[in-house]
Design a protein around this motif. Structure first.
Motif, short mmCIF file in Angstrom:
data_model
loop_
_atom_site.label_atom_id
_atom_site.label_comp_id
_atom_site.label_asym_id
_atom_site.label_seq_id
_atom_site.Cartn_x
_atom_site.Cartn_y
_atom_site.Cartn_z
N CYS A 71 11.07 10.35 -5.91
CA CYS A 71 11.12 9.03 -5.25
C CYS A 71 12.41 8.26 -5.52
O CYS A 71 12.40 7.03 -5.60
CB CYS A 71 9.92 8.20 -5.67
SG CYS A 71 8.35 8.97 -5.25
N GLU A 72 13.52 8.97 -5.70
CA GLU A 72 14.84 8.34 -5.85
C GLU A 72 14.87 7.33 -7.01
O GLU A 72 15.59 6.33 -6.96
CB GLU A 72 15.26 7.65 -4.55
CG GLU A 72 15.39 8.60 -3.38
CD GLU A 72 15.88 7.91 -2.10
OE1 GLU A 72 16.26 6.72 -2.16
OE2 GLU A 72 15.88 8.57 -1.06
N ASN A 73 14.07 7.57 -8.05
CA ASN A 73 14.00 6.67 -9.20
C ASN A 73 13.66 5.24 -8.80
O ASN A 73 14.08 4.28 -9.43
CB ASN A 73 15.32 6.66 -9.98
CG ASN A 73 15.36 7.75 -11.02
OD1 ASN A 73 14.31 8.15 -11.53
ND2 ASN A 73 16.53 8.23 -11.33
N ASN A 74 12.89 5.11 -7.72
CA ASN A 74 12.54 3.79 -7.20
C ASN A 74 11.04 3.57 -7.40
O ASN A 74 10.21 4.29 -6.85
CB ASN A 74 12.90 3.73 -5.70
CG ASN A 74 12.68 2.35 -5.11
OD1 ASN A 74 11.62 1.76 -5.24
ND2 ASN A 74 13.70 1.84 -4.44
N ASP B 185 5.22 3.99 -6.09
CA ASP B 185 3.94 3.30 -5.92
C ASP B 185 3.34 3.61 -4.54
O ASP B 185 2.13 3.84 -4.42
CB ASP B 185 4.14 1.79 -6.07
CG ASP B 185 2.86 1.01 -5.79
OD1 ASP B 185 1.84 1.26 -6.46
OD2 ASP B 185 2.88 0.16 -4.88
N TYR B 186 4.19 3.65 -3.52
CA TYR B 186 3.71 3.94 -2.16
C TYR B 186 3.16 5.36 -2.08
O TYR B 186 2.10 5.61 -1.49
CB TYR B 186 4.85 3.75 -1.17
CG TYR B 186 4.43 3.68 0.28
CD1 TYR B 186 4.15 2.45 0.87
CD2 TYR B 186 4.32 4.83 1.05
CE1 TYR B 186 3.78 2.36 2.21
CE2 TYR B 186 3.94 4.75 2.39
CZ TYR B 186 3.67 3.53 2.96
OH TYR B 186 3.29 3.45 4.28
N PHE B 187 3.87 6.28 -2.70
CA PHE B 187 3.46 7.70 -2.69
C PHE B 187 2.12 7.86 -3.41
O PHE B 187 1.18 8.48 -2.89
CB PHE B 187 4.56 8.53 -3.36
CG PHE B 187 4.35 10.02 -3.26
CD1 PHE B 187 3.96 10.62 -2.07
CD2 PHE B 187 4.58 10.84 -4.36
CE1 PHE B 187 3.79 11.99 -1.98
CE2 PHE B 187 4.42 12.22 -4.27
CZ PHE B 187 4.02 12.80 -3.08
N LEU B 188 2.00 7.29 -4.61
CA LEU B 188 0.76 7.41 -5.38
C LEU B 188 -0.38 6.68 -4.69
O LEU B 188 -1.53 7.14 -4.72
CB LEU B 188 0.97 6.86 -6.79
CG LEU B 188 1.89 7.68 -7.71
CD1 LEU B 188 2.16 6.93 -9.01
CD2 LEU B 188 1.31 9.06 -7.99
N SER B 189 -0.07 5.56 -4.05
CA SER B 189 -1.11 4.82 -3.31
C SER B 189 -1.65 5.65 -2.16
O SER B 189 -2.86 5.64 -1.88
CB SER B 189 -0.54 3.50 -2.77
OG SER B 189 -0.20 2.62 -3.82
N PHE C 183 12.61 15.90 -2.56
CA PHE C 183 12.37 16.50 -3.87
C PHE C 183 13.71 17.04 -4.38
O PHE C 183 14.33 17.88 -3.73
CB PHE C 183 11.37 17.65 -3.76
CG PHE C 183 9.94 17.24 -3.95
CD1 PHE C 183 9.15 17.86 -4.92
CD2 PHE C 183 9.37 16.25 -3.17
CE1 PHE C 183 7.82 17.49 -5.09
CE2 PHE C 183 8.05 15.88 -3.34
CZ PHE C 183 7.27 16.51 -4.30
N LEU C 184 14.15 16.55 -5.52
CA LEU C 184 15.42 17.00 -6.09
C LEU C 184 15.19 18.19 -7.01
O LEU C 184 14.12 18.34 -7.61
CB LEU C 184 16.08 15.86 -6.86
CG LEU C 184 16.38 14.60 -6.05
CD1 LEU C 184 16.94 13.51 -6.96
CD2 LEU C 184 17.35 14.90 -4.92
N ILE D 113 11.94 2.97 3.29
CA ILE D 113 13.08 3.48 4.06
C ILE D 113 14.01 4.16 3.04
O ILE D 113 14.95 3.55 2.52
CB ILE D 113 13.81 2.35 4.81
CG1 ILE D 113 12.81 1.57 5.66
CG2 ILE D 113 14.93 2.92 5.67
CD1 ILE D 113 12.10 2.37 6.73
N THR D 114 13.71 5.39 2.72
CA THR D 114 14.48 6.14 1.73
C THR D 114 15.81 6.59 2.32
O THR D 114 15.99 6.58 3.54
CB THR D 114 13.70 7.37 1.23
OG1 THR D 114 13.48 8.25 2.35
CG2 THR D 114 12.35 6.96 0.64
#
Length: 251
Positions: free
Chosen positions: A3-6, A11-15, A149-150, A197-198
């Protein structure tokens, strides 16, 4: 590495994952594309882990054609559909279908030699790809969220993740964590309004295929064998190159 260290992106992904467990009948109409510019970053491994958290019988791994096929069982009693290795040729053809599928709350099950039956639909969609130009997303898009995914180069961390993914207790603990996760987004409008908006999303939406390819080329080293070649290309690919008319690159 997701999540780009953001923290807001995380939070959006886990939600989104938690919503599937806490409110399986509430569809937020969001489609996740998990993208990486390199092979072996753990996209599929994570989704397989999450399918264990849900219960593997509630997940379907397949292709666009398998999921959209007339007699498909991809939506039958499933909570997630995972479409792997997406490419632009197929995604352009099914873009409108995927938009409709992400919103449908019912589907007609038309099994072979079965009577057509209307059933409730609770499916969320996850896509994966290593291709920098794998999907056609219109600028007015409201559905897609893209996370890159890095690559993890720490062998100890990779081995640790492998152990976590196979540990039944940790599968349970992650499910329990999601079951108690605080989801801030209550309505579909909340989900759309707060959509991340990644930088990867911008790469896919705001650039045409040539610009996307050039930026991906600049970021990746594995196109080239020698460090000198990498430096030559990076020396050429400065910001001004993206102002050149893209038609010169199509050939």
């Amino acid at each position: 590495n997701v999540c780009e260290n953001n923290d807001k992106f995380l939070d959006y992904f886990l939600s989104h994952l938690a919503l599937i467990i806490q409110q399986p009948s509430f569809l937020n109409h969001i489609i996740f594309l998990l993208y990486s510019s390199k092979q072996g970053t753990g996209k599929s491994a994570f989704l397989k882990f999450f399918s264990k958290v849900l219960g593997q019988k509630y997940s379907y791994f397949g292709s666009y054609s398998q999921i959209l096929e007339k007699h498909s069982t991809a939506s039958l009693g499933k909570f997630i559909n995972i479409i792997e290795e997406v490419d632009i040729t197929k995604s352009k053809k099914v873009n409108e279908d995927m938009k409709n599928y992400s919103q449908r709350e019912e589907f007609i099950y038309n099994g072979k030699n079965k009577v057509e039956t209307t059933l409730s639909c609770f499916v969320r969609y996850f896509l994966t790809s290593n291709n920098c130009n794998c999907i056609s997303i219109p600028k007015e898009d409201r559905r897609y969220v893209i996370f890159e995914f890095l690559k993890i180069f720490d062998e100890d961390m990779i081995n640790k993740m492998d152990r976590i993914y196979e540990n039944k207790k940790l599968v349970y603990l992650f499910g329990d964590y999601l079951n108690n996760y605080n989801i801030k987004f209550k309505t579909r409008n909340d989900w759309i309004k707060n959509k991340p908006i990644t930088s990867s999303y911008k790469l896919f939406v705001y650039n045409d295929s040539i610009s996307s390819f050039l930026k991906d080329l600049y970021l990746r080293n594995d196109y080239f064998d020698e460090p000198e070649q990498i430096n030559i290309v990076k020396g050429c690919l400065n910001d001004s190159i993206f102002k050149i008319k893209c038609k010169y690159f199509y050939s």
